[in-house]
Design a protein around this motif. Sequence first.
Motif, PDB file in Angstrom:
ATOM      1  N   UNK A  86       0.742  -1.103   0.023  1.00 16.25           N
ATOM      2  CA  UNK A  86       0.103   0.015   0.084  1.00 16.25           C
ATOM      3  C   UNK A  86       0.962   1.285  -0.085  1.00 16.25           C
ATOM      4  N   UNK A  87       2.164   1.082   0.543  1.00 15.01           N
ATOM      5  CA  UNK A  87       3.114   2.195   0.519  1.00 15.01           C
ATOM      6  C   UNK A  87       3.344   2.604  -1.075  1.00 15.01           C
ATOM      7  N   UNK A 143       1.636   1.848  -3.646  1.00 20.94           N
ATOM      8  CA  UNK A 143       0.408   2.129  -4.153  1.00 20.94           C
ATOM      9  C   UNK A 143      -0.049   3.398  -3.869  1.00 20.94           C
ATOM     10  N   UNK A 144       0.307   4.058  -2.742  1.00 23.31           N
ATOM     11  CA  UNK A 144       0.019   5.418  -2.134  1.00 23.31           C
ATOM     12  C   UNK A 144       0.616   6.491  -2.856  1.00 23.31           C
ATOM     13  N   UNK A 145       2.217   6.016  -2.992  1.00 24.30           N
ATOM     14  CA  UNK A 145       3.044   6.763  -3.943  1.00 24.30           C
ATOM     15  C   UNK A 145       2.615   7.056  -5.144  1.00 24.30           C
ATOM     16  N   UNK A 146       2.142   5.962  -5.870  1.00 20.91           N
ATOM     17  CA  UNK A 146       1.643   6.041  -7.494  1.00 20.91           C
ATOM     18  C   UNK A 146       0.284   7.014  -7.456  1.00 20.91           C
ATOM     19  N   UNK A 147      -0.490   6.841  -6.493  1.00 21.52           N
ATOM     20  CA  UNK A 147      -1.657   7.621  -6.345  1.00 21.52           C
ATOM     21  C   UNK A 147      -1.266   9.261  -6.254  1.00 21.52           C
ATOM     22  N   UNK A 148      -0.304   9.391  -5.649  1.00 15.74           N
ATOM     23  CA  UNK A 148       0.189  10.618  -5.364  1.00 15.74           C
ATOM     24  C   UNK A 148       1.079  11.308  -6.310  1.00 15.74           C
ATOM     25  N   UNK A 149       0.956  10.449  -7.603  1.00 18.52           N
ATOM     26  CA  UNK A 149       1.713  11.084  -8.877  1.00 18.52           C
ATOM     27  C   UNK A 149       3.041  10.527  -9.203  1.00 18.52           C
ATOM     28  N   UNK A 150       3.438   9.482  -8.438  1.00 18.43           N
ATOM     29  CA  UNK A 150       5.147   9.159  -8.632  1.00 18.43           C
ATOM     30  C   UNK A 150       4.903   7.918  -9.711  1.00 18.43           C
ATOM     31  N   UNK A 151       5.804   8.079 -10.388  1.00 16.98           N
ATOM     32  CA  UNK A 151       6.057   6.887 -11.495  1.00 16.98           C
ATOM     33  C   UNK A 151       6.388   5.577 -10.978  1.00 16.98           C
ATOM     34  N   UNK A 152       6.430   4.332 -11.594  1.00 17.62           N
ATOM     35  CA  UNK A 152       7.043   3.206 -11.054  1.00 17.62           C
ATOM     36  C   UNK A 152       8.444   3.471 -10.432  1.00 17.62           C
TER      37      UNK A 152
END
Lengths: 239, 279
Positions: B173-174, B176-185
Amino acid sequence: MLRIRAKKQLRDFVLEVDISAGERETLVLMGSNGSGKTTLLDLIAGTATPDDGLIQVDGRTLYDSDEGVNLPPEQRDIGYVYQHYALFPHLTVYDNVAFGLRTRRMPGEDIDRRVMDELEFVGLRELRNARASKLSGGQKQKVALARALAIKPSLLLLDEPLSALDIQTSARVRDCLRERIKKDGIPCIVVLHNPLDAVTLGDRACVLDLGQVVLTGKPGDLIMDWPAGCLTQPREIQG
Amino acid sequence: MSEKRLAAGAARNWHGAVFASFAVILVYLLVLLFTGLPVLSLFLKISPEAFLSSLGDPVVVEALKLSLITSAASALIVVIVGTPVAYVNARGHYPGKELVDTVIDLPVVLPPAVAGLALLMAFGRRGVLGQYLDVFGVTIAFTTVAVVMAQVFVASPFYIRQARTSFEDVDRSLEHAARTLGASRLRTFFMVTAPVALNGLISGAVLSWARALGEFGATIMFAGNFTGRTRTMPLAIYTAMQGDLDASLALAVIMVIASFAVIAAVKVLSRRRLIVAPD
């Protein structure tokens, strides 16, 4: 305007929903454990992919199986507050809230102003330099909310935001949440278990059971209709 | 009646204390006799003066320099190549993953001499691949490159296994949270996954470096034993032992100190693990 038509085969059942919500509307998702609520949020956020369907937020297509559209999570502009907060443990409170702004390459001054405003709103300005891993449950919840709101999302997803909190903290966070949702007019989908929270926060509620919407309506009306134990008894099978 | 019970309880406690003391003494004896004594003997058999003067011996200096350079290069290669491999195996599912995992772990149980022979058969002048490299004038066997290859071969599983476990321990979930905040893979990996798994990655890299530093069997088979080119510390210890025992002991003492420091570092790092608690 929010439109979600999604189908996904889960381990024990098929999640199949067709939900829409108006502008500035807060939609509450309820249902027993394992009924597919969190999976539905993941499908909207893009961290899981439907087998078939259409997801649109404010007329913007996030997922469309017919057109082959599937935006990655970082392009969906969705704020997601996870059930266990998912704060980055190696970062401070400030850096957690600033994370989404830095990925958007905002100027440093704007980031600082936005982060301090959000921390002021949740009453944690003083804790900005504390490690996220050192906070209490209520504080973590507020930081997670501030982090999701800081990016000014077009849709806010909250997965059981009050379930891990004690009664007093839960009431405080709930009030804080309601005030902010109403003030900013952010469309919002909240997964909740407590009918009182649903009535306080939601404009409309859907009850999910084994991946299907079995009841929908105003939260206050639904309290009268839903079967006893439907919202509280966990299912043995997990979605 | 109650006095009898108390007396029986006291006797039981006394027996328990004696048994515990006996067990502790046994542990001390076993550790001292089988590990402590031989290691301590290295220190007792060389005087501080002889140790210090051996540090200036060109044989020792050459071996020390070569060992530090090759083991650092090996550890770096293992980290750069092993990190993506470990991450893919921690997060991904693909056909043949179990087989790949088994191959990665193989050098842990493979005798080092077999590893050296295998490398020679692959990259030697008449090896499966080496014969083609030889056509282009590229020779690997019996060079410093061969030392690094032997070290990478035997040391890589130590890092990859540890890194994989550390990545698996990072709450999804960490990410996933980063991705939803706009971070690429990629940004998510460098800003969230790797920092959260950092302690495990460092301890894996340190273990891997230590294994590379102590590599002997595969190196002597694949790289030979040439001063300044392939004679690392373990090989120098073996060679010096036949003539200059002080030089051999000095090198051995340095390796013991390095090994002790590595174990201490790994212990400290593994105690400082970051935990993502829900509350």
